[in-house]
Motif scaffolding. Structure first.
Motif, mmCIF file in Angstrom:
data_model
loop_
_atom_site.group_PDB
_atom_site.id
_atom_site.type_symbol
_atom_site.label_atom_id
_atom_site.label_comp_id
_atom_site.label_asym_id
_atom_site.label_seq_id
_atom_site.Cartn_x
_atom_site.Cartn_y
_atom_site.Cartn_z
ATOM 1 N N VAL A 275 0.838 -1.211 0.000
ATOM 2 C CA VAL A 275 0.000 0.000 0.000
ATOM 3 C C VAL A 275 0.870 1.256 0.000
ATOM 4 C CG1 VAL A 275 -1.633 1.355 1.372
ATOM 5 C CG2 VAL A 275 -1.984 -1.100 1.101
ATOM 6 N N SER A 276 1.902 1.263 0.831
ATOM 7 C CA SER A 276 2.780 2.430 0.913
ATOM 8 C C SER A 276 3.546 2.650 -0.387
ATOM 9 C CB SER A 276 3.772 2.260 2.073
ATOM 10 O OG SER A 276 3.093 2.130 3.306
ATOM 11 N N LEU A 277 4.047 1.573 -0.993
ATOM 12 C CA LEU A 277 4.802 1.694 -2.236
ATOM 13 C C LEU A 277 3.922 2.187 -3.381
ATOM 14 C CD1 LEU A 277 7.029 -1.524 -2.087
ATOM 15 C CD2 LEU A 277 7.764 0.852 -1.817
ATOM 16 N N VAL A 278 2.698 1.673 -3.460
ATOM 17 C CA VAL A 278 1.776 2.137 -4.493
ATOM 18 C C VAL A 278 1.431 3.610 -4.279
ATOM 19 C CG1 VAL A 278 -0.580 1.901 -5.370
ATOM 20 C CG2 VAL A 278 0.814 -0.136 -4.956
ATOM 21 N N TRP A 279 1.250 3.986 -3.030
ATOM 22 C CA TRP A 279 0.953 5.382 -2.690
ATOM 23 C C TRP A 279 2.083 6.287 -3.171
ATOM 24 C CZ3 TRP A 279 -3.328 6.461 0.851
ATOM 25 C CH2 TRP A 279 -3.494 7.812 1.140
ATOM 26 N N ILE A 280 3.319 5.874 -2.915
ATOM 27 C CA ILE A 280 4.482 6.668 -3.326
ATOM 28 C C ILE A 280 4.575 6.713 -4.851
ATOM 29 C CG2 ILE A 280 7.016 6.710 -3.358
ATOM 30 C CD1 ILE A 280 6.936 5.602 -0.499
ATOM 31 N N TYR A 281 4.396 5.570 -5.511
ATOM 32 C CA TYR A 281 4.541 5.494 -6.964
ATOM 33 C C TYR A 281 3.539 6.391 -7.686
ATOM 34 C CZ TYR A 281 4.178 3.637 -11.697
ATOM 35 O OH TYR A 281 4.113 3.519 -13.062
ATOM 36 N N THR A 282 2.270 6.317 -7.296
ATOM 37 C CA THR A 282 1.253 7.101 -8.003
ATOM 38 C C THR A 282 1.462 8.601 -7.816
ATOM 39 O OG1 THR A 282 -0.217 6.785 -6.085
ATOM 40 C CG2 THR A 282 -0.493 5.288 -7.948
ATOM 41 N N ASN A 283 1.847 9.016 -6.619
ATOM 42 C CA ASN A 283 2.089 10.443 -6.401
ATOM 43 C C ASN A 283 3.361 10.908 -7.102
ATOM 44 O OD1 ASN A 283 0.081 11.755 -4.339
ATOM 45 N ND2 ASN A 283 0.467 9.701 -3.546
ATOM 46 N N LEU A 284 4.374 10.067 -7.129
ATOM 47 C CA LEU A 284 5.599 10.412 -7.845
ATOM 48 C C LEU A 284 5.342 10.493 -9.347
ATOM 49 C CD1 LEU A 284 8.580 11.009 -7.525
ATOM 50 C CD2 LEU A 284 9.041 8.562 -7.610
ATOM 51 N N LEU A 285 4.495 9.614 -9.858
ATOM 52 C CA LEU A 285 4.131 9.643 -11.275
ATOM 53 C C LEU A 285 3.446 10.963 -11.631
ATOM 54 C CD1 LEU A 285 4.310 7.649 -13.686
ATOM 55 C CD2 LEU A 285 1.979 6.952 -13.152
ATOM 56 N N ARG A 286 2.574 11.436 -10.757
ATOM 57 C CA ARG A 286 1.878 12.702 -10.996
ATOM 58 C C ARG A 286 2.842 13.888 -10.925
ATOM 59 N NH1 ARG A 286 -1.714 14.119 -7.131
ATOM 60 N NH2 ARG A 286 -2.421 15.725 -8.578
ATOM 61 N N ILE A 287 3.765 13.846 -9.980
ATOM 62 C CA ILE A 287 4.746 14.938 -9.867
ATOM 63 C C ILE A 287 5.598 15.027 -11.126
ATOM 64 C CG2 ILE A 287 6.805 15.709 -8.616
ATOM 65 C CD1 ILE A 287 5.542 14.504 -6.078
ATOM 66 N N LEU A 288 6.079 13.875 -11.612
ATOM 67 C CA LEU A 288 6.888 13.862 -12.828
ATOM 68 C C LEU A 288 6.089 14.345 -14.032
ATOM 69 C CD1 LEU A 288 8.722 10.452 -12.305
ATOM 70 C CD2 LEU A 288 9.728 12.723 -12.142
ATOM 71 N N ALA A 289 4.808 13.977 -14.084
ATOM 72 C CA ALA A 289 3.955 14.408 -15.191
ATOM 73 C C ALA A 289 3.775 15.927 -15.191
ATOM 74 C CB ALA A 289 2.602 13.714 -15.116
ATOM 75 N N ILE A 290 3.590 16.504 -14.031
ATOM 76 C CA ILE A 290 3.418 17.959 -13.927
ATOM 77 C C ILE A 290 4.674 18.679 -14.379
ATOM 78 C CG2 ILE A 290 3.073 19.870 -12.312
ATOM 79 C CD1 ILE A 290 1.245 18.009 -10.696
ATOM 80 N N PHE A 291 5.828 18.159 -13.981
ATOM 81 C CA PHE A 291 7.097 18.809 -14.350
ATOM 82 C C PHE A 291 7.431 18.621 -15.833
ATOM 83 C CE2 PHE A 291 8.470 18.555 -9.732
ATOM 84 C CZ PHE A 291 8.405 19.944 -9.555
ATOM 85 N N GLN A 292 6.910 17.548 -16.466
ATOM 86 C CA GLN A 292 7.224 17.282 -17.856
ATOM 87 C C GLN A 292 6.249 17.905 -18.836
ATOM 88 O OE1 GLN A 292 8.129 13.270 -18.961
ATOM 89 N NE2 GLN A 292 9.472 12.894 -17.213
ATOM 90 N N GLN A 293 5.172 18.486 -18.338
ATOM 91 C CA GLN A 293 4.224 19.081 -19.260
ATOM 92 C C GLN A 293 4.829 20.326 -19.896
ATOM 93 O OE1 GLN A 293 0.711 20.476 -17.293
ATOM 94 N NE2 GLN A 293 1.835 21.572 -15.707
#
Length: 294
Positions: A275-293
């Motif tokens: 649960v913790s790893l999935v939580w970290i992965y999904t939020n990190l994915l969103r952060i990277l997406a925001i920075f790459q737009q």
């Protein structure tokens, strides 16, 4: 003292008097007769108590059992995510894109919905079920595979950095390794106030996410998942919370081994870690997406 963590507080042995969460019970004779140093019958083959033989627990939770159960759940999650990714139509092929979007959307909704329900069952189940933990891993893998494929198609592949999905995967395991190192080297101690804060924050973020989902169905929303400043703040807060959740997981494992929990509780630990790893992965994915737009 009982744990505030709903993932862990269903275990009676972990929360009973003399073996409570957050209490040092190394060699506690009241918790596990026959294991206390100096007690008659401890390792000397002599009767303990009223002439009864010493209690021997051969199915205790250990680092090895935690590693094994975590490897199984994490491996199943990765396999389910990979199957979802490779067995669905390509989003880059214009002829298949429409079908791919429909299939991925359905798999994302079904997988995330099933994972959410199974997470509630596993969190509040008094006796942990390995089968339900594995079922949660499958559902989570399906959802992650669909979400990851969407992000990869929308934000493209960076040849030098390996793509947004690979960056998020590497970042997730780096966060895990860094948190574990800090927990061990700095001897982080988890207090009751910290547990209460983390669990309250986790439920708060889940409630906000559900509210955002409901509002989006009616054409509204708070913008928590938009690629803007508010979305970035929410994602960073989620990432930090995921690291705090890992600290609770490590504390549970450490205390559980010290208290001599049954080996089956290793599955509860692996569920919490996933649960913790999935939580970290999904939020990190969103952060990277925001920075790459653009």
């Amino acid at each position: 003292m009982r744990s505030n963590n709903p993932v862990f507080n269903r275990n009676e042995e972990f929360n009973r008097s003399g073996a409570g969460y957050g209490q040092a019970t190394y060699g506690d004779a009241a918790g596990y007769p026959g294991y206390a140093q100096g007690q008659p019958g401890y390792g000397d083959g002599q009767p303990a108590g009223f002439g009864a033989p010493p209690i021997q627990r051969t199915d205790r939770m250990t680092i090895d059992t935690v590693v094994q159960s975590t490897a199984i759940t994490l491996g199943i999650t990765i396999l389910a995510a990979a199957a979802t990714w490779f067995l669905t139509p390509s989003l880059e092929n214009s002829a298949e894109a429409q079908d791919a979007v429909g299939q991925l959307t359905m798999l994302m909704l079904v997988g995330s919905g099933a994972a959410f329900l199974l997470s509630l069952v596993n969190s509040f189940k008094r006796v942990i079920s390995p089968g339900l933990v594995i079922a949660f891993a499958v559902a989570e893998g399906v959802a992650l595979g669909a979400i990851s494929k969407f992000y990869d198609a929308i934000y493209g592949v960076d040849a030098e950095m390996g793509g947004i999905v690979m960056q998020a995967v590497i970042g997730t395991f780096a966060a895990f390794a860094g948190t574990l190192a800090a927990y061990k080297f700095f001897e982080i101690k988890v207090g009751q106030k910290f547990r209460t804060f983390v669990i309250a924050a986790m439920f708060g973020m889940v409630a906000l996410s559900l509210m955002e989902l409901v509002l989006s169905m009616f054409g509204g929303g708070l913008g928590l998942y938009d690629n803007n400043a508010l979305g970035l703040v929410f994602a960073i807060a989620g990432l930090v919370l995921g690291v705090f959740m890992l600290i609770l997981d490590f504390d549970f494992i450490e205390q559980g081994i010290a208290n001599g929990l049954p080996a089956r509780e290793s599955w509860r630990a692996s569920f919490g870690l996933l649960v913790s790893l999935v939580w970290i992965y999904t939020n990190l994915l969103r952060i990277l997406a925001i920075f790459q737009q653009d």
